[in-house]
Design a protein around this motif. Structure first.
Motif, PDB file in Angstrom:
ATOM      1  N   ASN A  10      58.996 -72.806 -16.592  1.00 21.82           N
ATOM      2  CA  ASN A  10      60.315 -72.920 -17.221  1.00 21.82           C
ATOM      3  C   ASN A  10      60.525 -74.378 -17.566  1.00 21.82           C
ATOM      4  O   ASN A  10      60.392 -75.235 -16.698  1.00 21.82           O
ATOM      5  CB  ASN A  10      61.406 -72.494 -16.252  1.00 21.82           C
ATOM      6  N   PHE A  47      73.041 -73.237 -26.422  1.00 17.58           N
ATOM      7  CA  PHE A  47      71.901 -72.917 -25.576  1.00 17.58           C
ATOM      8  C   PHE A  47      71.071 -71.777 -26.167  1.00 17.58           C
ATOM      9  O   PHE A  47      71.625 -70.793 -26.652  1.00 17.58           O
ATOM     10  CB  PHE A  47      72.394 -72.515 -24.184  1.00 17.58           C
ATOM     11  N   SER A  49      66.993 -69.682 -25.582  1.00 15.36           N
ATOM     12  CA  SER A  49      65.725 -69.684 -24.854  1.00 15.36           C
ATOM     13  C   SER A  49      64.665 -68.982 -25.685  1.00 15.36           C
ATOM     14  O   SER A  49      64.968 -68.100 -26.491  1.00 15.36           O
ATOM     15  CB  SER A  49      65.887 -69.051 -23.476  1.00 15.36           C
ATOM     16  N   GLU A  62      64.055 -73.523 -22.230  1.00 14.98           N
ATOM     17  CA  GLU A  62      65.516 -73.402 -22.194  1.00 14.98           C
ATOM     18  C   GLU A  62      66.036 -74.556 -23.020  1.00 14.98           C
ATOM     19  O   GLU A  62      65.974 -75.715 -22.612  1.00 14.98           O
ATOM     20  CB  GLU A  62      66.012 -73.467 -20.757  1.00 14.98           C
ATOM     21  N   TRP A  64      68.522 -76.883 -25.183  1.00 14.32           N
ATOM     22  CA  TRP A  64      69.888 -77.383 -25.371  1.00 14.32           C
ATOM     23  C   TRP A  64      69.955 -78.145 -26.680  1.00 14.32           C
ATOM     24  O   TRP A  64      69.321 -79.181 -26.841  1.00 14.32           O
ATOM     25  CB  TRP A  64      70.290 -78.296 -24.209  1.00 14.32           C
ATOM     26  N   MET A  78      74.471 -84.888 -19.462  1.00 12.93           N
ATOM     27  CA  MET A  78      74.488 -83.568 -18.844  1.00 12.93           C
ATOM     28  C   MET A  78      73.367 -82.685 -19.385  1.00 12.93           C
ATOM     29  O   MET A  78      72.776 -81.894 -18.664  1.00 12.93           O
ATOM     30  CB  MET A  78      75.852 -82.940 -19.149  1.00 12.93           C
ATOM     31  N   TYR A  79      73.063 -82.854 -20.646  1.00 11.43           N
ATOM     32  CA  TYR A  79      72.063 -81.984 -21.263  1.00 11.43           C
ATOM     33  C   TYR A  79      70.645 -82.504 -21.083  1.00 11.43           C
ATOM     34  O   TYR A  79      69.711 -81.727 -20.993  1.00 11.43           O
ATOM     35  CB  TYR A  79      72.396 -81.774 -22.747  1.00 11.43           C
ATOM     36  N   GLN A 111      67.027 -93.626 -18.977  1.00 11.42           N
ATOM     37  CA  GLN A 111      67.834 -92.742 -18.124  1.00 11.42           C
ATOM     38  C   GLN A 111      67.199 -91.393 -17.828  1.00 11.42           C
ATOM     39  O   GLN A 111      67.610 -90.707 -16.898  1.00 11.42           O
ATOM     40  CB  GLN A 111      69.195 -92.466 -18.793  1.00 11.42           C
ATOM     41  N   SER A 181      62.579 -67.314  -7.580  1.00 12.57           N
ATOM     42  CA  SER A 181      63.364 -67.056  -8.773  1.00 12.57           C
ATOM     43  C   SER A 181      62.570 -67.396 -10.032  1.00 12.57           C
ATOM     44  O   SER A 181      63.003 -67.139 -11.136  1.00 12.57           O
ATOM     45  CB  SER A 181      64.646 -67.893  -8.739  1.00 12.57           C
ATOM     46  N   GLY A 182      61.432 -67.964  -9.857  1.00 13.58           N
ATOM     47  CA  GLY A 182      60.601 -68.282 -10.999  1.00 13.58           C
ATOM     48  C   GLY A 182      61.001 -69.583 -11.655  1.00 13.58           C
ATOM     49  O   GLY A 182      60.617 -69.872 -12.777  1.00 13.58           O
ATOM     50  N   MET A 183      61.772 -70.371 -10.965  1.00 14.97           N
ATOM     51  CA  MET A 183      62.239 -71.596 -11.592  1.00 14.97           C
ATOM     52  C   MET A 183      61.357 -72.776 -11.185  1.00 14.97           C
ATOM     53  O   MET A 183      61.145 -73.018 -10.008  1.00 14.97           O
ATOM     54  CB  MET A 183      63.678 -71.866 -11.168  1.00 14.97           C
ATOM     55  N   ARG A 188      61.663 -82.349 -10.745  1.00 12.45           N
ATOM     56  CA  ARG A 188      62.210 -82.400  -9.409  1.00 12.45           C
ATOM     57  C   ARG A 188      61.437 -83.265  -8.405  1.00 12.45           C
ATOM     58  O   ARG A 188      62.016 -84.110  -7.754  1.00 12.45           O
ATOM     59  CB  ARG A 188      62.374 -80.987  -8.810  1.00 12.45           C
ATOM     60  N   ARG A 192      63.396 -86.118  -6.399  1.00 10.93           N
ATOM     61  CA  ARG A 192      63.633 -85.941  -4.968  1.00 10.93           C
ATOM     62  C   ARG A 192      63.013 -87.084  -4.171  1.00 10.93           C
ATOM     63  O   ARG A 192      63.618 -87.634  -3.287  1.00 10.93           O
ATOM     64  CB  ARG A 192      63.003 -84.622  -4.479  1.00 10.93           C
TER      65      ARG A 192
ATOM     66  N   LEU B 277      78.417 -77.744 -19.050  1.00  8.52           N
ATOM     67  CA  LEU B 277      77.411 -77.218 -19.981  1.00  8.52           C
ATOM     68  C   LEU B 277      78.047 -76.259 -20.989  1.00  8.52           C
ATOM     69  O   LEU B 277      77.535 -76.071 -22.082  1.00  8.52           O
ATOM     70  CB  LEU B 277      76.303 -76.487 -19.213  1.00  8.52           C
ATOM     71  N   HIS B 330      70.026 -65.964 -11.487  1.00 13.12           N
ATOM     72  CA  HIS B 330      69.088 -66.809 -10.753  1.00 13.12           C
ATOM     73  C   HIS B 330      68.865 -68.154 -11.411  1.00 13.12           C
ATOM     74  O   HIS B 330      68.314 -69.059 -10.817  1.00 13.12           O
ATOM     75  CB  HIS B 330      67.729 -66.115 -10.636  1.00 13.12           C
ATOM     76  N   GLN B 331      69.198 -68.214 -12.692  1.00 11.77           N
ATOM     77  CA  GLN B 331      68.900 -69.441 -13.419  1.00 11.77           C
ATOM     78  C   GLN B 331      70.078 -69.848 -14.289  1.00 11.77           C
ATOM     79  O   GLN B 331      70.883 -68.997 -14.695  1.00 11.77           O
ATOM     80  CB  GLN B 331      67.687 -69.214 -14.334  1.00 11.77           C
ATOM     81  N   ILE B 336      74.470 -68.995 -18.656  1.00 15.29           N
ATOM     82  CA  ILE B 336      74.928 -69.270 -20.026  1.00 15.29           C
ATOM     83  C   ILE B 336      74.927 -67.983 -20.849  1.00 15.29           C
ATOM     84  O   ILE B 336      75.879 -67.704 -21.582  1.00 15.29           O
ATOM     85  CB  ILE B 336      74.000 -70.288 -20.735  1.00 15.29           C
ATOM     86  N   GLN B 340      78.106 -66.392 -22.686  1.00 17.93           N
ATOM     87  CA  GLN B 340      78.127 -66.277 -24.152  1.00 17.93           C
ATOM     88  C   GLN B 340      78.343 -64.848 -24.589  1.00 17.93           C
ATOM     89  O   GLN B 340      79.142 -64.561 -25.470  1.00 17.93           O
ATOM     90  CB  GLN B 340      76.805 -66.784 -24.729  1.00 17.93           C
TER      91      GLN B 340
END
Lengths: 200, 398
Positions: A10, A47, A49, A62, A64, A78-79, A111, A181-183, A188, A192, B277, B330-331, B336, B340
């Motif tokens: 992802n 947004f 995907s 995903e 933005w 934020m984005y 940043q 969750s597959g994320m 990260r 971290r 967001l 979950h994500q 979103i 939407q």
């Protein structure tokens, strides 16, 4: 869950660039295969995907798509926070939009996520007669700053899928999917680690 | 002179042309997407259920009209436009001299407005209750006329951006996306950009002004509605450089979500989903880009009478309505998509407003103001810090 050689990734991707450079049009072309002459102006961000299969992995972007007007830039962090990739878009017929793109690159370098894959898109490549920014100039800039550069046209679809494929190929493949969750958030570990060292 | 007559003619014409969409047997299958025109002429895509809902909404609008006429018959014409009634909603301290009937009327009106102002009365009711009429009355009659004439042919960064956005404002709308529609929208936006140079033109206002033009009787009234909205109804600096007011609203909203919907807030926090967001579009376009048109108008009915806090009610309701679904997400992307999908399909305004005003619990304007005051310094510090960082980058570059 994850099997070796078939990774699911992802990746958060952000589009930045001057107003009217064609950010939304690039996304619309990539996600829906469509083009409209007058794309509704984006407020805040939109947004989307889209999933791509590249070589050894399936990459779920995903995306933005951000608003271009200057005053909206205060919302941008934020984005782009935690983004694995960015496409900085300018309009080849508009010198100001190229200058603006450079500023975005600077901001991301300072940043953003240090491992971010950055692409520079010179959009509206179909409008050759009105060109103000040469491919050589943009290419040189991209090379100096560690970006890859493609001239795109959301209108004719030239290089649109290619730029997303190229990003997908360049995304780091280090982490297998462990999160149920597959994320997998690409940035990260680095973040971290950094915060851990300063807090402990 | 501004072609408002013919615009109204067109808008009524297309309204009457809209067939009452009754799905045929052939379309009575689930998940078939149909395109249809809604009450304000927007083409929307939806399924057969959505079409049915929209037909029910049309019927409810007619019913609500009958309620308003009946009240008018018993309380007298324009009873709802009496200044004392509207001042109660603005939180002005009740005077002991205030008549009981006035107070009763104000309560009736608040309830009535939450149930919807009939579209034919909207121009009149909005104009009066929002304070636009009063604002207009403080300047010479010819103000708008003079302003549009004075700024004709002037080019500024604002006018360039406005020109760029005209064809990108609800493209495909049968009146807005015509040369006449573009010209009217341009005059309103350009006029306002000169009236308040701090705001100038901010993307998002194009959608707001466009809907105001569709509702109000004249272009001039739409201009005054935009003015009262930015100068009195909404918080300051929502649309100025840095959108600082909008940043404040988002922080306030984040706290409200945690207070009113703690389970959702905790779950979203764990997913690293931040309300900012999705909220800028909601708050800057006042839902016009997210909700179907009649639902947006119903939100605005309340906005113009009860003030900016009603936007929080509505935003909270959108989350609240989908609590179960959101808790299963979950994500960030799932969240979103849920939001939407929900907003785009809210064809029944009552579904949203019932949750917004009956299930969220009350929030006084006073409490919200305190929250805003509390958040302001943090927002200013954050924006200032960002600016300094970016400026230091430029120096390093040279």
């Amino acid at each position: 869950m994850a099997t070796s050689g078939n990774k699911n990734i992802n990746a958060k991707l952000v589009l930045l660039g001057d107003v009217g450079a064609g950010k939304s049009s690039l996304v619309l072309r990539f996600v829906k295969g469509q083009f409209v002459e007058f794309q509704e102006s984006t407020i805040g961000a939109a947004f989307f995907s889209q999933t791509l299969a590249v070589n050894d992995a399936t990459v779920k972007f995903e995306i933005w798509d951000t608003a271009g007007q200057e005053r909206y830039h205060s919302l941008a962090p934020m984005y782009y926070r935690g983004a694995a990739a960015a496409i900085i878009v300018f309009d080849i017929t508009n010198q100001t939009s190229f200058d603006r793109a450079k500023k975005w690159v600077q901001e991301l370098q300072a940043q953003g996520n240090p491992n971010m894959v950055m692409a520079l898109a010179g959009n509206k490549a179909d409008l050759l007669d009105a060109r103000k920014v040469t491919a050589e100039e943009a290419q040189a800039y991209a090379q100096e700053n560690g970006l890859f550069f493609l001239e795109t046209s959301a209108k004719t679809a030239t290089n649109v899928n290619d730029i997303f494929y190229e990003i997908a190929k360049r995304l780091p493949r280090a982490q297998p999917v462990e999160n149920p969750s597959g994320m997998v958030l690409m940035d990260r570990p680095a973040e971290r680690a950094a915060s851990a060292s300063c807090c402990s | 002179m501004y072609g408002t007559q013919s615009r109204r003619a067109i808008s009524f014409e297309f309204q009457s042309q809209i067939p009452n969409l009754r799905p045929s047997i052939h379309t009575r299958r689930a998940n078939i997407t149909v395109k249809f025109q809604d009450l304000y002429g927007f083409t929307v895509e939806g399924n057969v259920d959505d079409v049915n809902v929209l037909n029910e909404v049309r019927e409810k609008v007619r019913e609500q009209g009958r309620v308003w006429w009946a009240l008018e018959a018993s309380k007298g014409a324009n009873w709802y436009l009496q200044p004392q009634i509207s001042s109660i909603s603005e939180g002005i301290a009740l005077k002991s001299s205030l008549k009981f009937s006035t107070l009763a009327n104000s309560i009736t009106l608040k309830k009535l407005i939450r149930k919807g102002i009939p579209p034919v009365l909207r121009p009149k009711v909005w104009f009066s209750l929002s304070g636009a009429a009063k604002k207009k009355s403080t300047v010479p009659e010819s103000y708008y006329n003079d302003l549009t004439k004075a700024v004709e042919g002037k080019v500024t960064p604002a006018t360039r951006q406005i020109d760029h956005d005209l064809p990108r404002t609800f493209p495909g709308h049968p009146w807005l996306d015509t040369p006449e529609g573009h010209a009217a929208l341009r005059r309103v936006l350009v006029g306002y950009s000169f009236r308040d140079s701090d705001v100038g033109y901010c993307q998002g206002l194009n959608y707001v002004a466009a809907l105001l033009l569709l509702v109000m009787k004249t272009e001039e009234d739409a201009f005054w509605m935009l003015a009262v909205l930015l100068e009195n109804v909404l918080v300051n600096d929502c649309y100025t450089t840095n959108l600082s007011g909008c940043h404040v609203e988002q922080r306030v909203f984040k706290d409200l979500l945690a207070k009113k919907c703690p389970r959702i807030a905790a779950h979203l926090e764990a997913l690293e989903f931040d309300v900012s967001l999705v909220c800028p579009e909601w708050f800057l376009c006042l839902f016009s880009k997210s909700l179907p048109s009649e639902t947006t108008m119903r939100v605005w009915d309340v906005l113009f009478y009860e003030g900016a806090k009603s936007l929080f009610h509505v935003a909270l309701a959108i989350f609240k309505m989908k609590e179960e679904e959101l808790l299963l997400a979950h994500q960030v992307g799932d969240v979103i998509n849920i939001l939407q999908k929900t907003t785009h399909h809210l064809f029944d305004p009552d579904e949203l407003l019932t949750v917004a005003f009956d299930k969220i619990g009350s929030m006084t304007t006073n409490t919200i103001s305190k929250q805003r005051k509390k958040q302001e310094p943090a927002v200013m510090a954050e924006l200032d810090q960002r600016l300094r960082r970016l400026n230091s980058l430029k120096v390093d570059d040279k």
